[in-house]
Design an enzyme around this catalytic site. Structure first.
Site, PDB file in Angstrom:
ATOM      1  CB  ALA A   1      -0.901   0.017   1.236  1.00  0.00           C
TER       2      ALA A   1
ATOM      3  CD  GLU B   1       4.095   6.337   2.586  1.00  0.00           C
ATOM      4  OE1 GLU B   1       3.802   5.186   2.200  1.00  0.00           O
ATOM      5  OE2 GLU B   1       5.263   6.732   2.710  1.00  0.00           O
ATOM      6  CG  ASN B   2      -0.284   8.075  -2.539  1.00  0.00           C
ATOM      7  OD1 ASN B   2       0.877   8.100  -2.902  1.00  0.00           O
ATOM      8  ND2 ASN B   2      -1.100   7.056  -2.772  1.00  0.00           N
TER       9      ASN B   2
ATOM     10  CD  GLU C   1       0.856   2.110   3.740  1.00  0.00           C
ATOM     11  OE1 GLU C   1       1.439   3.189   3.513  1.00  0.00           O
ATOM     12  OE2 GLU C   1       1.443   1.005   3.692  1.00  0.00           O
TER      13      GLU C   1
ATOM     14  CG  HIS D   1       3.819   6.075   6.201  1.00  0.00           C
ATOM     15  ND1 HIS D   1       5.115   6.221   6.631  1.00  0.00           N
ATOM     16  CD2 HIS D   1       3.784   4.889   5.536  1.00  0.00           C
ATOM     17  CE1 HIS D   1       5.833   5.156   6.249  1.00  0.00           C
ATOM     18  NE2 HIS D   1       5.048   4.330   5.591  1.00  0.00           N
TER      19      HIS D   1
ATOM     20  CD  GLU E   1       8.204   3.039   4.592  1.00  0.00           C
ATOM     21  OE1 GLU E   1       7.476   2.438   5.406  1.00  0.00           O
ATOM     22  OE2 GLU E   1       7.722   3.695   3.644  1.00  0.00           O
TER      23      GLU E   1
HETATM   24  N1  PHE Z   1       5.775   3.514   1.270  1.00  0.00           N
HETATM   25  C1  PHE Z   1       5.001   2.313   1.169  1.00  0.00           C
HETATM   26  C2  PHE Z   1       4.827   1.828   2.597  1.00  0.00           C
HETATM   27  O1  PHE Z   1       4.097   2.160   3.348  1.00  0.00           O
HETATM   28  C3  PHE Z   1       5.618   1.223   0.410  1.00  0.00           C
HETATM   29  C4  PHE Z   1       5.785   1.474  -1.046  1.00  0.00           C
HETATM   30  C5  PHE Z   1       7.027   1.771  -1.559  1.00  0.00           C
HETATM   31  C6  PHE Z   1       4.711   1.421  -1.893  1.00  0.00           C
HETATM   32  C7  PHE Z   1       7.206   1.992  -2.899  1.00  0.00           C
HETATM   33  C8  PHE Z   1       4.876   1.631  -3.228  1.00  0.00           C
HETATM   34  C9  PHE Z   1       6.130   1.912  -3.739  1.00  0.00           C
HETATM   35  O2  PHE Z   1       5.535   1.196   3.228  1.00  0.00           O
HETATM   36 ZN    ZN Z   2       5.631   2.435   5.026  1.00  0.00          ZN
END
Ligand code: PHE
Ligand code: ZN
Length: 883
Positions: free
Chosen positions: A269, A271-272, A305, A308, A327
């Site tokens: 997933a 986190e936009n 998410e 984030h 992360e």
């Molecule tokens: N950032 C996302 C996460 O919550 C992971 C992700 C990385 C999704 C790259 C898509 C592309 O951890």
């Molecule tokens: Zn993440």
């Protein structure tokens, strides 16, 4: 084709951006093959950088169709545009407006990075470097801008139009069949957090009033008809939002929070800001289609998410080397959330199991890298267990070191000091140092040194002096590029357990009590001494897994059996059983290979008996304790000259021994734990099912006809996916007629449900039998399989490569060859998924010589291809490095 001219990227080369972007106004006209993107950037020279500097914008496969500076078209002599770069050599040395127009083809986007279509729905994935596939932009996380997004599309094609932030305007485009929506996100953010969605989607809506009394609308968008599968995701979201307020004082900040579930997604997933995009497998669940593990994953990933929003979005990363800042910290937060929602000890056991299975293996092989790498060729290959899981462990160690209050003060300072900025790991750690007055200089080695630290502990009791002494030696093994290591700061939670099962007070020679039972190990060799010890205690080390290390100690099998039954720390009770089991298994693997007889360890069986007899234990804990270390766990422990077939055989034999020895208890437990009421996904009910199914599996391991019949009955009678799947998995390991019948039945029941068919693919791919490879090959031509869908590829080929030790590692090399063929075929379509699949070779060097040679040949076959993506090339080269 992307050029590699600028690679590799090094942390030490970081420079602040020359130009900042204050605002981005996007105007996107969606079209299946020619989507027009107009981006208006308000660019300003960075006061922190040396001016004047050219404007250099990143692109990836772009076609420029228009360029204006402050409203006037820019003459070709004044700029240079290639698919991957837009350069304005002599921009004005002042703020200005740049209008960039590109045309992109979302239907042709098979990488699933940038703007693409999933079953007709338009969606985006921008982390880490996908935004540059939409428009030219300084695509780096330290450039934070305020985004306004206008989306336009034919109403019939995309009745729902979403982007980050709050909806400010929407309506029809007069005189056409088109409509539009304008979204504004007031929070400055890096381009990797941008998202846009357009399509025919249904939604489930709920709401939440934040701690300070603001009303937030919550929406989950899914394919029409799937609304009934979102209830658990929505419930998880509301619990996560509440928990972040209580545990970290963090509130949500926009008027609306949206989740969109799509079928085609490279990861779990994303986190936009305000618009999370999810792999549908982490949203959709009903008791009939999802297992307890699926429910738990949904809860954890929805929370991850959402969390984030503060750790990643409000405070983002200065550069991609700092990936663990968001992360590792966010995994730590989601693990704490799950621990509070469920059973803390069981969550901890499961998290550590995962860490050892993935991160310890990574750390011991050619792909080992520090939690904060110093160099990369392809950042997509660093979304790893080390960055995520070890990153979370390091945060947890920090909490153990500082105590809960100090940790909270540091977090509060971090939020206060860095909100709205792009920060570094050093900034993060400085907050804890400042908030608690602790020198954390040496602690930073957790971020720079790869490899799993090893602690060798010798405990000695001096009856006459009444003292207990611990001699502790630490080492960190060499890893690629890091032959020599410095000592780490290791918070070691420990206990001295008295014969009555109670912890003795830990008093040092100076008369002080060891604070929170945590000793700080910071030197290569160190001695600890506790006084006032009247009887020989039993040593319990690294309680709760206080640090992500390997511990060896002079604790006898007898003492381990005692700890398994009596340790006040539940994690170490479980660990004691695992340690005993591992010792028997490793010995039996050696015995099998040498043609000697295996042994059934009475100490280990006594520990299992004690666990099964302890009625105070929660079922999920009992299940974890009676489940043997996995084949991969055993292989990791053996560490060299690994023979997966011997491991499988030794493990199967010990399972059968347990199944025979405790047949009556297991059968009785299985019967007693059968749920009477309707299915509920809560942790206690799930725990009962886990134990029930662990019992079934051990009984069936004996091959007894009664157990096979029981599994077949459970399969047929199940009213939920957990019980049905568990019975099917148990049957799948046995060469019995019931297996084929159940697999066929399962397919017929669920053939129209791709997420459930994925379980059917995975199960068949993980059967440890010689026929599996042919079966998997055949399934790649099955009508329900699609190489274009990452979930399908992972379910079938991923499960085979990562989850089938004996068949992936077949002695004839055919397993390796098949996976390499798949990687090479997939690479042109989706390099990220291909690279991840290739990382299944991460422990090839520990195999016995014959298999190792086959694996090496397979990797070399990849490396020899000259059209590889940067992603696959990087994994192949690092896997082979040193050869
Ligand atoms: N950032 C996302 C996460 O919550 C992971 C992700 C990385 C999704 C790259 C898509 C592309 O951890
Ligand atoms: Zn993440």
């Amino acid at each position: 084709m992307r050029t590699d001219a600028a690679r590799p990227v090094r942390l030490e080369d970081y420079r602040p951006p020359d130009w900042l972007v204050e605002t981005v106004d996007l105007d996107v006209a969606l079209d299946p093959s020619a989507t027009r993107v107009r981006a208006t950037l308000r660019l300003t020279p960075n006061p922190q950088a040396a001016a004047p500097a050219p404007v250099v914008l990143d692109g990836d496969g772009l076609t420029l169709t228009g360029l204006k500076l402050d409203g006037a078209a820019l003459a070709p002599a004044h700029f240079a545009a290639t698919p991957d770069r837009l350069t304005i050599a002599q921009p004005p040395n002042r703020p200005f407006r740049l209008e960039v127009e590109t045309v992109i083809d979302p239907s042709a986007n098979t990488q699933l990075m940038g703007l693409y279509r999933s079953r007709g729905t338009y969606c985006t994935q921008c982390e880490p470097e996908g935004f540059r596939r939409i428009t030219y932009f300084p695509d780096r996380p330290d450039v934070m801008a305020v985004f306004t997004t206008r989306i336009e599309a034919p109403k019939a094609q995309a009745p729902v139009l979403l982007a980050n932030g709050n909806l400010v305007q929407s309506g029809d485009v007069a005189g056409t069949d088109r409509h539009f929506a304008v979204w504004h996100d007031p929070f400055p953010k890096p381009s990797y957090l941008f998202a846009l969605v357009g399509g025919e989607l249904a939604c489930v809506e709920d709401g939440l009033r934040t701690a300070s009394g603001r009303e937030v609308t919550l929406r989950i968008y899914v394919e029409p008809g799937k609304q009934g599968r979102c209830a658990y995701a929505m419930d998880s979201l509301k619990r996560a939002m509440r928990w972040d307020e209580e545990a970290f004082g963090r509130e949500y900040d926009l008027d609306i929070f949206m989740i969109v579930a799509v079928s085609d997604f490279n990861m779990g997933a994303m986190e936009n800001k305000g618009l999370n995009v999810f792999n549908d497998k982490y949203v959709l669940a009903t008791p009939e289609t999802a297992t307890d593990a699926d429910f738990a994953n949904i809860e954890a990933i929805i929370a991850h998410e959402y969390f984030h929003n503060w750790t990643g979005n409000r405070i983002t990363c200065r550069d991609w080397f700092q990936l663990c800042l968001k992360e590792g910290l966010t995994v730590f937060r989601d693990q704490e959330f799950s621990a509070d929602q469920r059973s803390r000890p069981v969550e901890r056991i499961n998290d550590v199991r995962g860490l050892r299975a993935h991160q310890f293996v990574e750390d011991a092989g050619p792909l080992a890298h520090p939690v904060r790498p110093a160099l990369y060729h392809e950042i997509n290959n660093f979304y790893t267990a080390t960055v995520y899981e070890k990153g979370a462990e390091v945060v947890r160690s920090l909490k153990v070191l500082l105590g809960p209050d100090g940790f909270r003060r540091g977090m509060d300072l971090f939020f206060a000091r860095h909100d709205g900025t792009a920060a570094t790991v050093d900034d993060f750690i400085a907050c804890f140092a400042d908030a608690t007055g602790t020198d954390l200089g040496q602690f930073m080695r957790w971020y720079s040194q790869a490899g799993t630290p090893e602690l060798a502990v010798t405990g000695s009791f001096d009856a006459r002096a009444g003292t207990y002494r611990l001699d502790v030696a630490q080492t960190v093994p060499p890893t690629p590029g890091q032959p020599v290591k410095e000592p780490m700061v290791i918070p070691l939670a420990l206990g001295l357990v008295g014969r009555d099962g109670r912890d003795l007070p830990l008093v040092t020679a100076d008369g002080r009590q060891l604070e929170r039972g945590v000793a700080t190990i910071s030197e290569a060799a160190q001695r600890l001494e506790f006084v006032g010890i009247a009887e020989r205690p039993v040593l319990s080390l690294n309680r709760g897994f206080s640090a992500p290390i390997k511990v060896s100690a002079n604790i006898s099998a007898e003492d381990l059996s005692f700890l398994a039954a009596r340790d006040p720390d539940p994690f170490n009770r479980w660990q004691a059983v695992q340690t005993l089991a591992t010792a028997v298994l490793v010995e039996n693997v050696a015995a099998l290979r040498a043609g000697r007889a295996e042994r059934a360890d009475d100490g280990f069986l006594a520990a299992i008996a004690a666990i099964l007899a302890d009625t105070t234990l929660e079922p999920a804990f009992v299940a974890a304790a009676i489940t043997l270390p996995s084949e991969a766990d055993i292989a990791r422990d053996i560490g060299r000259d690994v023979d997966p077939d011997a491991i499988l055989a030794a493990r199967a034999a010990l399972r059968a021994t347990i199944g025979r020895r405790f047949a009556a208890v297991l059968d009785e437990l299985h019967g007693r734990l059968a749920d009477s009421g309707p299915y509920s996904p809560d942790a206690a009910s799930a725990g009962r099912r886990t134990l029930k199914n662990a019992c079934l599996d051990l009984m069936a391991a004996t091959g007894a006809a009664s157990a096979v019949a029981l599994a077949a009955r459970q399969y047929a009678a199940a009213d939920n996916m957990t019980d049905r799947m568990a019975a099917l998995a148990t049957l799948s390991l046995l060469d019995v007629a019931e297996r084929a019948a159940a697999l066929d039945d399962f397919y017929r029941r669920f053939e129209d449900d791709p997420l459930v068919i994925d379980k059917w693919f995975s199960l068949q791919a993980t059967i440890p039998q010689a026929a599996t490879l042919d079966r998997v090959r055949a399934l790649t031509a099955h009508p329900k399989f699609s190489a274009a869908n990452p979930n399908r590829v992972r379910a079938l080929v991923g499960a085979f490569a990562h989850g089938n030790q004996t068949q992936f590692n077949r002695p004839d090399g055919a397993g390796f060859a098949f996976v390499v063929d798949t990687v090479l075929a997939l690479d042109a379509r989706n390099p990220q998924v291909a690279a991840r699949l290739l990382s299944a070779f991460k422990s090839w060097r520990v195999l016995e010589a014959g298999r190792r040679a086959c694996a090496e040949a397979a990797l070399k076959r990849v490396a020899a291809v000259d059209t590889l993506s940067r992603d696959v090339k990087d994994i192949a080269q690092r896997s082979l490095a040193g050869d």
